[in-house]
Design an enzyme around this catalytic site. Structure first.
Site, PDB file in Angstrom:
ATOM      1  N   CYS A  36       1.952  -6.091  -0.736  1.00 50.32           N
ATOM      2  CA  CYS A  36       2.086  -6.381   0.694  1.00 50.32           C
ATOM      3  C   CYS A  36       3.573  -6.319   1.077  1.00 50.32           C
ATOM      4  O   CYS A  36       4.203  -5.299   0.864  1.00 50.32           O
ATOM      5  CB  CYS A  36       1.440  -7.732   1.000  1.00 50.32           C
ATOM      6  SG  CYS A  36       1.243  -8.097   2.762  1.00 50.32           S
ATOM      7  N   ASP A  48      -7.434  -0.587   5.221  1.00 57.57           N
ATOM      8  CA  ASP A  48      -6.356  -1.548   5.463  1.00 57.57           C
ATOM      9  C   ASP A  48      -5.784  -1.357   6.868  1.00 57.57           C
ATOM     10  O   ASP A  48      -5.092  -0.367   7.129  1.00 57.57           O
ATOM     11  CB  ASP A  48      -5.257  -1.341   4.421  1.00 57.57           C
ATOM     12  CG  ASP A  48      -4.151  -2.377   4.491  1.00 57.57           C
ATOM     13  OD1 ASP A  48      -4.083  -3.114   5.487  1.00 57.57           O
ATOM     14  OD2 ASP A  48      -3.358  -2.435   3.533  1.00 57.57           O
ATOM     15  N   HIS A  99      -6.924  -4.645   2.937  1.00 59.94           N
ATOM     16  CA  HIS A  99      -5.611  -5.175   2.571  1.00 59.94           C
ATOM     17  C   HIS A  99      -5.791  -6.304   1.554  1.00 59.94           C
ATOM     18  O   HIS A  99      -6.771  -7.035   1.597  1.00 59.94           O
ATOM     19  CB  HIS A  99      -4.900  -5.687   3.832  1.00 59.94           C
ATOM     20  CG  HIS A  99      -3.446  -5.954   3.625  1.00 59.94           C
ATOM     21  ND1 HIS A  99      -2.558  -4.975   3.241  1.00 59.94           N
ATOM     22  CD2 HIS A  99      -2.708  -7.105   3.753  1.00 59.94           C
ATOM     23  CE1 HIS A  99      -1.349  -5.495   3.155  1.00 59.94           C
ATOM     24  NE2 HIS A  99      -1.416  -6.775   3.440  1.00 59.94           N
TER      25      HIS A  99
END
Length: 245
Positions: free
Chosen positions: A126, A183, A214
């Site tokens: 991330c 995502d 995600h």
């Protein structure tokens, strides 16, 4: 391979940065990996990933990325309030501060007796994927693994606009990108922009796309996908073993 675990504290500017370090237990010299967490810092899911990677023969050093804002040892809960808190911490951290932290951990790894200073890589998730990509600007980084890295195409990282996408040509190592096609934080247009920039800069790279959301590699959330995560880890271990035989 069994591992040992410890915390070290590094002074960066005027802040004390705790770094969790997992190392192979057998005596020897191993590649070093700068590991970046997501916005929730070093909770149990991230620590499990650090430990997992170390077991394959790497000294893995994971800094608390918001050490200038959060108390030492702080873990942000992955709920709605925690997401707001983590994103706010990210916005309040200067990009130059992230870069200084990167330099400090690389220098720590190079000085560690268990690390081969010529074999340094990075891996992140991330925001940590973005930080891992950015760490690849450092000449010591031979391999960078970026798992669903947010904000590279848009420049979203910390205070101001990050110049990451404009600096792709500074990367001298190899890249591995792990991305989810479901995502929303890295839509297809951003994926295309990122891959195009890497390709045009002639950076050796691999890209693996998974029909996943995600944070699909974080095992405590509803978006966790065990099949995709297992496949991604297989590609990561293979990639690192190729760079660091």
């Amino acid at each position: 391979m069994q591992i040992t675990k410890r915390n070290v504290e590094l002074r960066v500017d005027d802040s004390l940065m705790r770094v969790y370090v997992a190392s192979p237990k057998p005596a020897g010299t191993y590649p070093g990996i700068l590991f970046y967490s997501d916005i929730y810092q070093l909770g149990s899911p991230m620590i499990r990933l650090v430990n997992y990677l170390a077991g394959f023969g790497y000294v893995v050093a994971a800094p608390e990325i918001f050490h200038r804002i959060e108390p030492i040892g702080a873990v942000i809960e992955p709920d709605d309030l925690g997401r707001m808190r983590g994103n706010d911490d990210a916005r309040r951290t200067a990009i130059a501060e992230y870069d200084a932290d990167c330099r400090a951990v690389i220098d720590f790894l190079k000085a560690d007796a268990a690390v081969n200073p010529d074999k340094i890589g990075t891996l992140g998730f991330c925001i940590g994927g973005h930080l891992s990509f950015r760490a690849a600007f450092q000449p010591e980084i031979k391999a960078a693994v970026c798992c669903y890295p947010t904000g590279i195409s848009s420049g979203k990282l910390g205070q101001g606009i990050a110049d990451t996408i404009q600096r792709v040509s500074e990367i001298t190592g190899e890249l591995l990108l792990i991305l989810g096609t479901l995502d929303p934080h890295i839509p297809e247009s951003d994926r295309h922009t990122l891959i195009k920039a890497i390709t045009e800069a002639n950076i050796p790279h691999q890209v693996f796309l998974y029909e996943a959301e995600h944070t699909f590699m974080r095992d405590d959330g509803y978006r966790y996908d065990a099949v995709a995560a297992t496949s991604a880890w297989s590609e990561i271990i293979t990639f690192l073993a190729k760079i660091f035989p």
